[in-house]
Design a protein around this motif. Structure first.
Motif, PDB file in Angstrom:
ATOM      1  N   TYR A   1      24.445  34.204  59.440  1.00 27.98           N
ATOM      2  CA  TYR A   1      23.556  34.501  60.556  1.00 27.98           C
ATOM      3  C   TYR A   1      23.940  35.820  61.227  1.00 27.98           C
TER       4      TYR A   1
ATOM      5  N   TYR B   1      22.953  38.609  59.007  1.00 26.04           N
ATOM      6  CA  TYR B   1      21.496  38.751  59.005  1.00 26.04           C
ATOM      7  C   TYR B   1      21.026  39.591  60.195  1.00 26.04           C
TER       8      TYR B   1
ATOM      9  N   SER C   1      21.927  43.179  59.468  1.00 22.67           N
ATOM     10  CA  SER C   1      21.155  43.771  58.378  1.00 22.67           C
ATOM     11  C   SER C   1      19.735  44.099  58.804  1.00 22.67           C
TER      12      SER C   1
ATOM     13  N   ILE D   1      13.138  39.792  55.437  1.00 21.93           N
ATOM     14  CA  ILE D   1      14.503  39.278  55.541  1.00 21.93           C
ATOM     15  C   ILE D   1      14.582  38.212  56.625  1.00 21.93           C
ATOM     16  N   LYS D   2      13.888  38.473  57.734  1.00 26.32           N
ATOM     17  CA  LYS D   2      13.921  37.530  58.842  1.00 26.32           C
ATOM     18  C   LYS D   2      13.313  36.186  58.429  1.00 26.32           C
TER      19      LYS D   2
ATOM     20  N   THR E   1      15.354  34.501  55.604  1.00 27.76           N
ATOM     21  CA  THR E   1      16.675  34.010  56.022  1.00 27.76           C
ATOM     22  C   THR E   1      16.582  32.635  56.656  1.00 27.76           C
TER      23      THR E   1
END
Length: 766
Positions: free
Chosen positions: A27, A30, A33, A294-295, A298
């Motif tokens: 997390y 993430y 990133s 990505i969000k 994830t």
């Protein structure tokens, strides 16, 4: 499960902790990133395109360097300036140039396709061929938009200085592609209308595109390279018409390094050295939505991974705790102990397993202590001729750990003098010490020598000889003589022990060791009788006898080897008997006839056994034996005996093959009946066949060409495939019915054998 809940919970808690720690770290990564991805996407795209530009220009510089190296090549300079004679010209010079330039394409893929045109020879040289007419080269490789005349006038006859022909369609080795062409006249200062030579490098558009593939591989989109005039050098992912439309659009600013045009981010770079224009188009959606993807991904992956991880953790906890619980039960049952299973279960296992390991080490030490005794017993049986087949000898040698294979050598008896008739305890102890010193000293001379005691004052030594020595043992005899004489001198000088010896003839097989030993005994008796000292060989006491040599143990070995189907060993025994009676003895015709009769009798006794009497060739073999007569040479008799042995060994081989096939068929039948048994293992199958596991495994592989485990798996999968047609059965139920305790193992096995998963196979039936 309730009885073993503590072990299960300990596993489950461990897996949950393992899941939580990387989830927290993931997390945090993430969040970081997301921020970095949004800020550096465009910068990375520009950097990637700049790297591709640098790689392309570096390769093009190497191409230019290639043309300069050719211009400096003295052999090529001489070749392109000499006048062609009436013959085919300087063929060697042409071949030498081809050889010299062939290596350039190994370091730069831009130089894989090029040709050199020599005007005086009217020849086209390529890395692999020489075309003595340009039209011959044109037939294989040519521009599709140029005919032969245009190609010659525009490319071959024209002066070029670092000229690059833009992207054009090209036919190369029968396949259509597009190339750019780097053209350079030779020598470099050529200014005439028709230079002496020209080098043309054909660079495939696909090769250029591969250097620009970094942006496309990362983001997709397109790439485009053009020269200063706007002619295309490379196109990948976009058409030339689309490029013209973009350049003609007033909304597109050609001077900007990066700008959005329609749905693409267009990056433009101009080369300062070549003036080429590099453009890359990256889809806006791909570039800007990577962060959002990505969000979304994830959160989805994290939730799914936690759910799957919990399920996997529960499954692994059950699976990993089950064998520990079974092991606890076995240990308690075997050791008769009962202990609480809670947190002391591992201590309980550790203590008992440590006891097992200690016992195993003690057993191993005891076995190692027994090895010398086993080896000594093996050697005594070997020299006594108690083994009937070579397989039996090899098995016993492996058990005794002799460390080498007795292919050939000599047997000798070493005699320690000075103790005859003395039997007091002190003398016997001293004699034992003398024997021990003798064996240790001889082993230090050559570790390959095998020794065993023979009486109180004698030692039997087996001297193996290396490969390549003559069968007569001449080379081996001289080597052993050179070893023993200094050894005897050393024993006397160091320990005052007098050693003599007698040695038998050379043995060519481990089955003949006993014969060489008997000869050594006979030689020892002769030496004692004649009061001979030193080392005496059996060949030095040639016998003249009216009786033939064919001892009972030799006959028994011959019978055993033929019954075992060992053809070569049986032939060696017959050869040894004949050699003993022809080279070592002088027999009268009557004795020779009796010897042949004895050999015939041995073969007839063999033939009457069940293994041969049931054969179809029984009568033929029997008549063949009866027809042997001492009317020709000994070689003729030997040939007859060898032919009969070959026929009898073939009978044995056929019978073995039939027996092997029957055994394999019985195994297949047993597997077909018991495939659903999850406990069906190689041990169970071997137990049913009443054969060792290794033997069963090798036999099945030899007869069928398939491993037994693979056959069992194939039978189970065939039945599973049939059961999958019945939709009332679940995959887990089918797994149990075909002998799998784990549905996961069944699925993996089914996919490995059938190529698809069970569920996919069932869907394919629909």
């Amino acid at each position: 499960m309730s009885r073993h809940s503590k072990i299960f919970r300990s596993f489950m808690i461990s897996y949950i902790v393992i899941l939580i720690i990387p989830s927290l770290a993931g997390y945090m990564s993430y969040r970081t990133s997301i921020a970095v991805t949004q800020s550096v996407s465009i910068e990375n795209s520009v950097t990637q395109l700049q790297k591709s530009q640098q790689m392309l220009e570096r390769r093009m510089a190497e191409v230019e360097g290639f043309s300069r190296q050719l211009a400096l090549n003295q052999d090529l300079y001489v070749l392109m300036n000499e006048k062609k004679g009436t013959d085919d010209g300087n063929v060697y010079g042409i071949w030498k140039i081809m050889k010299e330039v062939m290596v350039f394409g190994q370091t730069n893929d831009f130089l894989k396709n090029y040709y050199i045109y020599l005007r005086n020879y009217n020849v086209v040289l390529t890395p692999g061929s020489a075309y003595f007419r340009p039209e011959h080269y044109y037939e294989n490789d040519h521009y599709t938009e140029m005919d032969l005349g245009q190609w010659q006038s525009e490319v071959l006859d024209k002066t070029h200085s670092r000229e690059i022909l833009p992207l054009k369609p090209f036919m190369m080795n029968g396949s259509q592609t597009s190339v750019i062409s780097y053209m350079q006249s030779l020598p470099l200062d050529s200014f005439g209308e028709q230079p002496p030579a020209a080098v043309v490098v054909l660079i495939d558009q696909k090769t250029i595109a591969s250097l620009l593939s970094g942006v496309m591989d990362r983001y997709g989109g397109w790439t485009y390279v053009s020269n200063e005039a706007g002619d295309a050098i490379s196109l990948n992912g976009i058409g030339e018409s689309d490029i013209k439309t973009m350049n003609a659009d007033s909304a597109f600013d050609k001077s900007k390094q990066s700008q959005f045009f329609k749905d693409d981010l267009v990056i433009t770079i101009r080369s300062d050295s070549t003036g080429w224009i590099y453009r890359a188009g990256i889809p806006r959606k791909t570039l800007m939505e990577n962060a959002n993807r990505i969000k979304y991904i994830t959160w989805s992956v994290t939730g799914g991974a936690l759910a799957i991880g919990l399920i996997a953790g529960w499954f692994l906890s059950v699976r990993n705790s089950a064998p520990i619980n079974r092991l606890l039960g076995i240990v308690r049952e075997q050791f008769g102990k009962d202990a609480p299973i809670g947190r002391n279960a591992y201590d309980f296992l550790q203590g008992n397993i440590a006891t097992i390991i200690t016992s195993n080490r003690e057993l191993e030490q005891e076995l190692n202590r027994q090895v010398p005794l086993i080896r000594d017993a093996f050697l005594k049986r070997l020299i006594a001729g108690e083994f009937q087949t070579r397989e039996e000898i090899q098995a016993a040698a492996a058990q005794a750990d002799t460390g080498l294979a007795l292919q050939e050598g000599f047997v000798g008896i070493l005699h320690v003098h000075g103790y005859a008739g003395l039997d007091t305890v002190e003398i016997l102890n001293e004699l034992s010490a003398a024997r021990l010193l003798l064996k240790q000293s001889l082993r230090e001379v050559d570790t390959r020598i095998l020794m065993t005691d023979f009486g109180s004052d004698r030692v039997v030594a087996i001297f193996p000889t290396g490969e390549g020595e003559e069968a007569s043992g001449i080379a081996g005899r001289s080597g052993i003589q050179a070893l023993l004489e200094p050894f005897a001198a050393f024993m006397f000088g160091e320990y005052k022990i007098t050693v003599t010896g007698s040695l038998g003839d050379h043995f060519a097989s481990d089955m003949e060791v006993s014969r060489s030993f008997e000869q050594a005994k006979e030689t020892m008796a002769y030496a004692d009788y004649m009061q001979r000292k030193g080392f005496l060989w059996f060949a030095d006491i040639r016998q003249e006898s009216t009786t033939y040599y064919y001892p009972l143990d030799m006959e028994l070995r011959l019978i055993s080897t033929v019954r075992a189907g060992e053809e070569e060993e049986a032939k060696r025994i017959v050869q040894s008997v004949l050699q003993q009676n022809t080279e070592e003895r002088e027999l009268s015709p009557e004795m020779a006839n009796q010897l042949v009769g004895e050999l015939k009798g041995t073969l007839l006794k063999l033939l009457d056994q069940k293994a041969f009497s049931e054969s179809e060739r029984f009568e033929e073999a029997k008549q063949h034996i009866m027809d042997i007569q001492l009317t020709g040479s000994i070689d003729a008799i030997r040939s007859e005996l060898h032919g009969i042995i070959e026929a009898m060994c073939r009978m044995i081989a056929n019978k073995k093959n039939d027996l092997h096939i029957k055994t394999v068929e019985a195994i297949k039948q047993f597997v077909a009946e018991r495939y659903s048994d999850a406990e069906l293992t190689l041990y169970r199958i071997a137990e049913q066949a009443e054969r060792p596991e290794k033997y069963i495994s090798q036999l099945f592989k030899e007869v069928t060409g398939t491993n037994l485990s693979d056959h069992l798996e194939k039978v189970r999968m065939d039945h599973a495939a049939a059961m999958l047609q019945d939709k009332s059965l679940t995959v887990d139920e089918i797994a149990v019915r075909v002998g799998y305790n784990s549905a996961h193992s069944f699925r993996r096995a089914f996919k490995r054998v059938m190529g698809v998963a069970p569920s996919a196979y069932r869907q394919s039936l629909d």
